[in-house]
Design an enzyme around this catalytic site. Structure first.
Site, mmCIF file in Angstrom:
data_model
loop_
_atom_site.group_PDB
_atom_site.id
_atom_site.type_symbol
_atom_site.label_atom_id
_atom_site.label_comp_id
_atom_site.label_asym_id
_atom_site.label_seq_id
_atom_site.Cartn_x
_atom_site.Cartn_y
_atom_site.Cartn_z
ATOM 1 N N GLY A 172 0.851 -1.179 0.000
ATOM 2 C CA GLY A 172 0.000 0.000 0.000
ATOM 3 C C GLY A 172 0.886 1.226 0.000
ATOM 4 O O GLY A 172 2.086 1.138 -0.286
ATOM 5 N N HIS A 173 0.293 2.376 0.341
ATOM 6 C CA HIS A 173 1.049 3.626 0.272
ATOM 7 C C HIS A 173 1.469 4.167 1.637
ATOM 8 O O HIS A 173 1.943 5.289 1.741
ATOM 9 C CB HIS A 173 0.258 4.685 -0.518
ATOM 10 C CG HIS A 173 0.073 4.326 -1.962
ATOM 11 N ND1 HIS A 173 -0.589 5.126 -2.864
ATOM 12 C CD2 HIS A 173 0.464 3.220 -2.675
ATOM 13 C CE1 HIS A 173 -0.595 4.539 -4.057
ATOM 14 N NE2 HIS A 173 0.027 3.386 -3.963
ATOM 15 N N GLY A 174 1.247 3.392 2.705
ATOM 16 C CA GLY A 174 1.707 3.822 4.018
ATOM 17 C C GLY A 174 0.658 4.596 4.797
ATOM 18 O O GLY A 174 -0.536 4.515 4.512
#
Ligand SMILES: *[C@@H]1O[C@H](CO)[C@@H](O)[C@H](O)[C@H]1NC(C)=O
Ligand SMILES: *[C@@H]1O[C@H](CO)[C@@H](O)[C@H](O)[C@H]1NC(C)=O
Ligand SMILES: *[C@@H]1O[C@H](CO)[C@@H](O)[C@H](O)[C@H]1NC(C)=O
Ligand SMILES: *[C@@H]1O[C@H](CO)[C@@H](O)[C@H](O)[C@H]1NC(C)=O
Ligand SMILES: *[C@@H]1O[C@H](CO)[C@@H](O)[C@H](O)[C@H]1NC(C)=O
Ligand SMILES: *[C@@H]1O[C@H](CO)[C@@H](O)[C@H](O)[C@H]1NC(C)=O
Ligand SMILES: *[C@@H]1O[C@H](CO)[C@@H](O)[C@H](O)[C@H]1NC(C)=O
Length: 318
Positions: free
Chosen positions: A161-163
């Site tokens: 994912g993007h964090g």
């Protein structure tokens, strides 16, 4: 509300013809609702992702945001616990203008390449506890925008994912104020960012009193990132003087590996530099071995304890 079985969304976006395309499970104006039961909410987002312009580069493609899987608006005292949300067409669980919210013991799962499938998204919400969740999606594990305050994010396993992201703030010259956010005891694996603060040029307001503590990164690109030049549109964003102020942000006990050489990137604006930042006991190395680097622009604060890569913050806060 008990969800013990599986709630499945219609597979085809065409089913939304003539209906509000941004809503599927939408709950407005509740006070004191608890959702639990061990069941699953399946957003069957595959066809929405396939039609999204973020993935499909040829026309016709869909620029409008697809429905959120479970969306609360204007709520108070809501808890969502012990359910699985999967394959959301867009955000999995979101809260807009809510107070006293709890989201825990959840599994939020979608493929790494599914567009905009944030795990938990907050907008204009306060007194929120997001704890003990496993989040593995195609966008931010947790994101918060608008005016959010008193948010606690703890015990999260995130990735891919993007964090974990504060922002993007200040889009279209809006005023956003995010304060008193604490993120701790998280494991991030294979994410495209670690802990991030991002804002658009031209925005106003602030992001302040933020603390990221006890975070383990495994193969994370951009483990620590503050970006006051965020621009997520096809054409370059115009340079503007206003910026969302970033102040009093602490990164404490952050360790692990970076997928990129530059593990710390702090890019602040000339007119509103980032101040009172702190790096304390940060140890990030490049995955597979090697020293990482840090870059700062218009950022000041202090470093304490072990800080690797060496801090690039300018000293001299007022
Ligand atoms: C946040 O919610 C407000 C409504 O309260 C809406 O106008 C705004 O567009 C939302 N912001 C984002 C980034 O979704
Ligand atoms: C957010 O807070 C700012 C400053 O307090 C205010 O100007 C703005 O209207 C607020 N936004 C919302 C959506 O409440
Ligand atoms: C927001 O900005 C985008 C481009 O950055 C523009 O296309 C859009 O019209 C703006 N929306 C509003 C409501 O100002
Ligand atoms: C991270 O990515 C690597 C390479 O694709 C993969 O082998 C590993 O299982 C992933 N780890 C997790 C926890 O997803
Ligand atoms: C790290 O992530 C990259 C993608 O960003 C992936 O290609 C690589 O296999 C991963 N390495 C490990 C050791 O997980
Ligand atoms: C914004 O400023 C930067 C640095 O001065 C410059 O490189 C860039 O071209 C400018 N962007 C626009 C859209 O004017
Ligand atoms: C930083 O982490 C690396 C890899 O885990 C380790 O070898 C090194 O000793 C640590 N450095 C410090 C100063 O703790």
């Amino acid at each position: 509300m008990l969800i013990a079985g599986t709630i499945v969304a219609p597979a085809s976006p065409d089913e939304w013809a003539g209906r509000d395309p941004m809503k599927w499970l939408y709950i407005y104006g509740v006070d004191g609702l608890s959702v639990s039961g061990g069941g699953t909410i399946d957003g069957v987002g595959q066809e929405w992702w396939a039609r999204s312009c973020k993935r499909k580069k040829t026309q016709p493609c869909n620029t409008r945001p697809p429905p959120r899987a479970l969306h609360f608006e204007e709520c108070r005292g809501v808890s969502v616990q012990g359910v699985t949300l999967q394959n959301g067409p867009q955000f999995h669980l979101s809260f807009t203008r809510c107070v006293d919210v709890k989201a825990s013991f959840l599994r939020l799962v979608a493929p790494a390449d599914s567009p905009n499938t944030d795990g938990i998204h907050l907008n204009d919400s306060s007194r929120v506890q997001i704890t003990d969740n496993l989040i593995s999606t195609g966008d931010d594990c947790v994101s918060m925008v608008g005016n959010c305050s008193d948010v606690r994010v703890r015990d999260i396993s995130c990735g891919p994912g993007h964090g974990i992201s504060i922002g993007s703030l200040g889009k279209n010259r809006t005023t956003d104020r995010v304060e008193n956010v604490r993120v701790d005891t998280c494991l991030l694996t294979n994410t495209t960012n670690g802990v991030r603060i991002k804002s658009w040029q031209g925005g106003m307001g602030s992001a302040r009193d933020l603390r990221f503590e006890s975070i383990v990164m495994k193969n994370v690109s951009n483990p620590i990132i503050i970006d006051q030049y965020y621009c997520d549109q096809p054409t370059p964003c115009a340079n503007q003087t206003e910026a969302v102020e970033v102040r009093k942000v602490e990164f404490v006990d952050v360790r692990g590996t970076s997928a990129t050489a530059r593990a710390i990137k702090i890019a602040c604006s000339d007119t509103a530099p980032c101040t009172e930042l702190e790096l304390r006991n940060v140890n990030l190395t490049v995955v597979g071995g090697g020293a990482a680097t840090a870059s700062c622009y218009r950022a000041s604060g202090k470093a304490a304890g072990v800080v690797a890569p060496a801090s690039c913050l300018a000293k001299g806060d007022p």
